[in-house]
Design an enzyme around this catalytic site. Structure first.
Site, PDB file in Angstrom:
ATOM      1  N   GLU A  19      -1.202   9.560  18.735  1.00 35.37           N
ATOM      2  CA  GLU A  19      -1.823  10.887  18.817  1.00 35.37           C
ATOM      3  C   GLU A  19      -2.957  11.015  17.794  1.00 35.37           C
ATOM      4  OE1 GLU A  19       1.533  10.244  18.787  1.00 35.37           O
ATOM      5  OE2 GLU A  19       1.500  10.486  20.967  1.00 35.37           O
TER       6      GLU A  19
ATOM      7  N   GLN B  82       0.858  -1.177   0.000  1.00 37.72           N
ATOM      8  CA  GLN B  82       0.000   0.000   0.000  1.00 37.72           C
ATOM      9  C   GLN B  82       0.899   1.234   0.000  1.00 37.72           C
ATOM     10  OE1 GLN B  82      -0.664   1.874   3.314  1.00 37.72           O
ATOM     11  NE2 GLN B  82      -2.877   1.750   3.487  1.00 37.72           N
TER      12      GLN B  82
ATOM     13  N   GLU C  86      -9.102  -1.528   7.131  1.00 39.51           N
ATOM     14  CA  GLU C  86      -8.072  -1.841   8.104  1.00 39.51           C
ATOM     15  C   GLU C  86      -8.771  -2.140   9.432  1.00 39.51           C
ATOM     16  OE1 GLU C  86      -5.311   1.340   8.633  1.00 39.51           O
ATOM     17  OE2 GLU C  86      -3.727  -0.047   9.224  1.00 39.51           O
TER      18      GLU C  86
ATOM     19  N   SER D  60       1.810   6.760   2.412  1.00 39.98           N
ATOM     20  CA  SER D  60       2.635   7.732   3.148  1.00 39.98           C
ATOM     21  C   SER D  60       3.781   8.275   2.304  1.00 39.98           C
ATOM     22  CB  SER D  60       3.237   7.092   4.394  1.00 39.98           C
ATOM     23  OG  SER D  60       2.227   6.765   5.290  1.00 39.98           O
TER      24      SER D  60
ATOM     25  N   SER E 193       5.451  -1.130   3.669  1.00 40.25           N
ATOM     26  CA  SER E 193       5.788  -2.473   4.160  1.00 40.25           C
ATOM     27  C   SER E 193       5.766  -3.439   2.995  1.00 40.25           C
ATOM     28  CB  SER E 193       4.757  -2.960   5.179  1.00 40.25           C
ATOM     29  OG  SER E 193       4.683  -2.079   6.237  1.00 40.25           O
TER      30      SER E 193
END
Lengths: 413, 414, 373
Positions: free
Chosen positions: A379, A135, A256, A138, A173
């Protein structure tokens, strides 16, 4: 309320158990039991080969991605059946790490947004483990703030309808093992940031794709940087409308959360076994710590089960499932450190041959910082709970309704 | 580095010790020992009278507010001498509680901004405990966000007087105060920090009404204070008109200078408690789980103590203690709460009892558990203190502000 | 498998909530908190009329015979409403002791009256500070008369009868005592949560009736496990309400020109409250199932929900005050009702460390059995 199997569920469990008993790679069991937290420590076999072999065997018997429809490689199982399978597969599920992202996130996205042809071509080989997916979301300038990504997709000028990709992804990943990738790009920088994104899937062997593994602090290399230089993607590999990429990515992220039955590892059972083996469990100080973690671990387990019941009734699991990783990540880190503390000076040893519990807690201590960051930092998860579950107002945003190319960022002030 | 007294300090300490041993109200020793974090309890006595008597005695001998200049009622002591004094005063320091805000915050502000006349008029009586002061900053709509206060001060037509209208809240000791320092809004047409002015207000003036707030622990230490057409002479203004925010920062900065004063954490109390307390398998202090908890608090407690000492050393060198001293209350507040809960946990079923006669340890920890939520809020909430550390110590940027550079009367949320 | 309450149970929850919002409003809670009444009689009668006091009492003893899942649902609502009634003492303890150890006559004598709200019962156990153990119990029964002092006894000043743990020639035993009879002196004692009154009870030759003849410690442990699950539901109900109050205030209160709930410092406090309340709730569902089925897992499940819910309620009630700032520390705001109740419930039935220790001992036993197999 019924925490036990119904007769049908018991029958299903029996079937799964019998099949696993007859087919699982039992010669790997011991090594698998010692693995976990940061990697598969298979010495007797190549982990990739072992993983693919087990997945293939499952696929042939209809046990791969069992909650997927049959025509795409699954068996149309219910959410509860999926959990039962997971419970029965037990330690062998560790062999499926390679496929987690593809099965859990990429597959469902293709299923929701792909053409029938794309689904029939891509999903069965994904289910059976023949092809691995990654995927690509990011970026260096877009981590927690995913929609701040800059990888460009522009229409080719040759009239082919193809798209030309330039840019860089990070934290991917398994990119080094992947045949396919799910790629989120910016197609229009002149509109606010969430509005100019488009999703594609692409062949990772396309010319112009370069994968560079990142050496992590635990000395493993499971994450990668992926560079795109004039990579060409046909328009029929676009998922969702041009400019609709943010919505498509929400499907991915929602899925997810659907992986809820699986449950995050917390390290608690390992710690309890360790403390029993050493006799530390008799120490009241150790018991107080263990009890705190015990109730968090059981709380997480039953929170996941409750979500499953909601899912079984047709409710969509929502952002409340963010708590799993939030609790498990910090817990794993605390548990790893505490187990090392119990080991005294020997706690510094990391080699499986020298270290207590074959170094599993040391590996966990070195892996867990990433758990608390990847897939949504602690966070961000707290923000999600506060804003989407408790309905608190969003933080004051300086980048909303501003054209993407006018937003201040770390790289471009 | 030298954690021990220099010869001069040792001499000073000996002098202090001798004076205290000769003059302290030893008849209160037993009750003072039992009080501590649960609040001062002197059965059968008037706490205020005892407090004023001790403060007066100290003042007569020059020991009241030792670090203030002599002309204003102090003795010009060094920061280290001040700490030595506090260490020696020990138990009896509990009697100085009614004067803490006046001497710690109001006095220094008056010293920095008032005319010489006013300083000589007010400070010696503040030092000697004859007069008590309070600090009137917080308002219902301006708690953590102090600068959002709305109490108006308007110049009376053709006179040298200001007219005050509005309401303050959380004013400790207002019910027995003679004077207060009062932060007001003089110009609502400018951004919120730019329209404030500070005054000295006579708490007995017509139009001042004090209403105690009933706290969750049953106490009434805080008050609401209402101002209705209260008149203040311009000579009692502290600092320039509309410069009140800067004056207030002096006050708050001085709050931090009170660093030598011992911050209560509850650690000595729980350590004393577990030494005697029996668990089914023996003394609590021998239990590994108890020890793990105690060790955690022990190092926090000593860490706070030595952080304060380090700040004193920088003060001695003429450095101004900065926002880094915010950690004291941040750590101590939560710690007190945790300690109290843990002591009650050890007491088990009997932990629910709250009367001095029935409860273990004379209900010390039950009182702590009821007081501690206030400690984590009063004088800056935990969240505000963390912001101060992040922004003013670590240099992180402030949060996005929607009310800055906006005239106060047009700011959002009004 | 199904990890949720049924639709009927959810309807029961809704009706309990509606009833308690009206009958156990904060005005009612405050009246008991500030007064000498001991409990709210009207509310207590109402709970009996709704069938709640007898929810888990079998129909043959005058109960509604609903079951423990239903009782869990009711407990959660009582906790949410910080109800000022002797429900836990009477229903989770006295009734359970009777069901666990009582003979037929004893059950017939007391249980129908409990179901009807006609009597209040309690369990008198602790005598000194610290974990209660058999060795620490000094109250003694001799010749059918009880002498000794029990403190604190929840609802001891208003209860009609008590189950008392006391020594006799043959070790620790359980006894039924008429608290309105001779030889009983009761004094209200101050506690951390005055909306639930406690007493010191001095027995001086009070006549008793033996309750069961088996191993009293085992009966107490078994009843405490059951009561722990039910109390944990009260704690979860309180946690949820404290979280809601904090959330509502964070939306309402403005500082620095914004709702304070838009600051991450506040948001993250609330998110953490949600997390602890959710984990506790999930553990409680496990406890509820184990309680309702009499599962062998009950001791472990009970300790898990007890530990988890105690932590959650203390965490949520404490942070509810923190989010409210100074107003949260006033008598006028309701935050302290929850803070006080959380501290009370954390200690009634034995404190956290006791249950933590118990939980790990039970998990160890389970794992040892697994390893042996």
């Amino acid at each position: 309320m019924n925490f036990d199997d119904t007769p049908e569920e018991a029958a299903f469990r029996q079937e799964a158990r019998a099949w696993i008993a007859a087919n699982a790679p039992k010669h790997l069991k011991e090594e698998l039991e010692l693995s976990g937290f940061g990697g598969l420590y298979l010495k007797s076999e190549d982990p990739m080969q072992a993983g693919k072999a087990w997945q293939k065997k499952k696929a042939e018997a209809g046990w791969a991605c069992l909650h997927w429809p049959k025509e795409y490689g699954g068996r149309g199982a219910t959410p509860i059946e999926r959990v039962i399978w997971g419970q029965e597969e037990g330690v062998y599920a560790k062999l499926s790490g390679l496929f987690t992202i593809g099965h859990g996130m990429c597959g469902p996205t293709v299923m929701a947004w792909g053409s029938e042809e794309a689904k029939r071509e891509r999903l069965p080989t994904l289910a059976s483990g023949e092809e691995i997916w990654c995927q690509l979301f990011s970026e260096p300038a877009a981590g927690s703030d995913l929609a701040g990504l800059r990888t460009r997709a522009e229409k080719a000028t040759d009239g082919s309808g193809d798209w030309i990709i330039n840019g860089q992804k990070i934290w991917t990943s398994g990119a080094q093992h992947s045949q396919w990738g799910l790629l989120l790009t910016r197609t229009d920088p002149n509109v606010p940031k969430h509005k100019g994104l488009t999703m594609f899937f692409l062949d990772m062997r396309s010319p112009g794709v370069e994968v560079r593994p990142i050496r992590q602090m635990n000395d493993q290399r499971s994450f990668n940087e992926v560079f795109f230089e004039n990579v060409r993607i046909p328009d029929n590999q676009r998922l969702g409308p041009v400019g609709g990429g943010w919505n498509v990515s929400l499907t991915t992220l929602m899925n997810e959360r659907l992986s809820i039955g699986s449950g995050m590892p917390t390290g608690f059972p390992d710690l309890l076994d360790f403390a029993m083996a050493t006799g530390d469990v008799d120490n009241p100080a150790v018991r107080a710590k263990l009890a705190d973690w015990a109730v968090k671990a059981s709380g997480l387990k039953f929170t996941a089960f409750r979500a499953l019941s909601a899912l079984s009734k047709g409710e969509t699991p929502g952002p409340e499932n963010s708590i799993g990783k939030l609790v498990a990540g910090a817990m794993m880190q605390d548990i790893a450190r505490y187990a090392m503390d119990l080991q005294g000076e020997a706690g510094v040893l990391t080699n499986a041959a020298d270290a207590e519990a074959r170094g599993k807690f040391q590996a966990m201590a070195l892996r867990s910082p990433a758990t608390r960051i990847e897939g949504g930092s602690d966070e961000i998860l707290r923000n999600i709970i506060a804003e989407r579950v408790l309905n608190l107002p969003a933080d004051v945003r300086v980048d909303k309704d501003v054209a993407f190319n006018a937003i201040p960022t770390s790289g471009r002030k | 580095m030298n954690f021990d007294d220099t010869p001069e300090e040792a001499k000073f300490r000996a002098e202090v010790r001798a004076w205290i041993s000769a003059n302290a109200p030893h008849d209160l020793d037993e009750d003072l020992k039992k009080s501590g974090l649960a609040g001062l309890r002197l059965p059968g006595r008037d706490i205020m009278a005892e407090s004023k008597a001790w403060q007066k005695k100290k003042a007569d001998a020059g020991w009241a507010v030792p670090h203030w200049p002599k002309e204003y009622g102090g003795r010009g002591a060094t920061p280290i001498e001040r700490v030595v004094w506090q260490q020696e005063e020990g138990l009896y320091n509990q009697l100085a509680q009614p004067f803490a805000i006046g001497q710690g915050m109001c006095g220094p502000t008056v010293m920095a901004y008032a005319s010489e006349d006013l300083k000589r008029k007010y400070l010696p009586k503040l030092a000697s405990g004859e007069e008590i002061w309070c600090q009137l900053f917080s308002e219902p709509a301006g708690g953590s966000d102090v600068a959002a206060l709305r109490t108006r001060a308007e110049k009376a037509d053709g006179s040298d007087e200001w007219v005050i209208n509005g309401q303050k809240i959380w004013t400790s000791g207002a019910q027995y105060s003679d004077y207060g320092i009062l932060l007001t809004r003089t110009d609502p047409n400018v951004p919120k920090h730019a329209g404030l002015t500070m005054f000295i207000v006579d708490m007995k003036a017509p139009g001042v009404e004090v209403r105690p707030i009933h706290q969750m622990n049953g106490g009434r230490g805080f008050n609401e204070v209402f101002f209705e057409n209260v008149r203040i002479h311009d000579s009692h203004r502290l600092g320039a008109v509309n410069d009140g925010w800067n004056v207030a920062l002096t006050t708050l900065m001085n709050e931090r200078m009170s660093i030598g004063s011992r911050l209560a954490t509850g650690f000595p109390e729980i350590f004393g408690f577990v030494a005697d307390f029996q668990l089914p398998d023996g003394p609590a202090i021998d239990n590994a789980a108890v020890r793990a908890k105690l060790a955690d608090w022990a190092v926090k407690s000593s860490g706070l103590r030595y952080t304060a000492f380090r700040a004193i050393s920088s003060l001695s060198k003429g450095e101004r203690p900065g926002p880094e001293n915010s950690i004291g209350k941040l750590v101590a507040g939560v710690m007190t709460q945790d300690i109290a809960k843990y002591a009650m946990e050890l007491e088990a079923e009997a932990g629910v009892l709250t009367s001095q006669e029935d409860a273990p340890a004379a209900a010390l920890f039950q009182n702590m558990v009821l007081n501690s939520p206030g400690m984590r809020i009063a004088g800056g909430t935990d969240e505000i203190l963390r912001n101060i550390i992040a922004e003013r110590v670590l240099g992180l940027p402030g949060d996005v502000r929607v009310d800055k550079n906006v005239p106060f009367n047009q700011a959002p949320g009004r | 498998m199904n990890f949720d309450f049924s639709d009927e149970q959810k309807q029961l929850r809704d009706s309990a909530r509606r009833f308690l919002e009206k009958q156990s409003s904060v005005a009612v809670v405050r009246r008991v908190l500030e007064g000498d009444e001991g409990y709210d009689r009207e509310l207590w009668q109402g709970l009996a009329e709704m069938g709640f006091t007898g929810a888990a009492i079998p129909e043959e003893f005058g109960g509604a015979g609903l079951g423990y899942l239903e009782l869990c649902v009711i407990a959660e609502e009582l906790g949410r409403a910080v109800a000022p009634v002797p429900f836990s003492s009477t229903v989770y303890l006295a009734a359970e002791f009777l069901l666990a150890a009582g003979n037929d006559a004893q059950k017939k004598n007391y249980l129908p009256k409990i179901a009807a709200g006609e009597v209040i019962g309690t369990f008198a156990y602790a005598e000194t500070a610290g974990e209660v153990t058999a060795e620490r119990i000094k109250a003694t029964v001799s010749g059918g008369k009880l002498s000794g002092t029990k403190i604190p006894v929840a609802d001891g000043s208003i209860a009609d009868f008590a189950v008392v743990a006391a020594q006799s020639g043959s070790g620790l035993g359980l006894y039924l005592v008429d608290l309105t009879g001779p030889g009983v002196t009761r004094t209200v004692v101050d506690t951390i949560d005055p909306s639930r009154k406690h007493a010191r009870i001095v027995f001086d030759g009070a006549p008793v009736e033996q309750l069961g003849s088996g191993d009293a410690e085992a009966v107490i442990a078994a009843v405490y496990d059951r009561a722990a699950v039910l109390t944990a539901f009260e704690q979860v109900g309180g946690s949820d309400r404290a979280l809601e109050m904090a959330r509502d205030y964070a939306l309402e209160r403005i500082a620095f020109g914004r709702q304070i709930g838009s600051f991450q410092a506040i948001k993250h406090i609330l998110a953490d409250m949600y997390v602890s309340a959710t984990l506790a709730r999930s553990n409680c569902y496990w406890g509820a199932y184990a309680l309702s089925t009499g599962s062998a897992e009950l001791p472990e499940a009970a300790a898990s929900c007890r530990v988890s819910a105690t932590k959650a309620f203390q965490h949520c009630s404490t942070n509810n005050i923190q989010v409210h700032g100074g107003m949260g520390f006033t008598w006028q705001f309701d935050c302290h009702l929850y803070y006080k109740r959380s501290n009370l419930l954390a200690l009634n039935l034995g404190s956290l460390s006791v249950w933590e220790n118990r939980l790990i001992a039970r998990m160890r036993a389970r794992n040892s059995a697994r390893d042996a197999a």
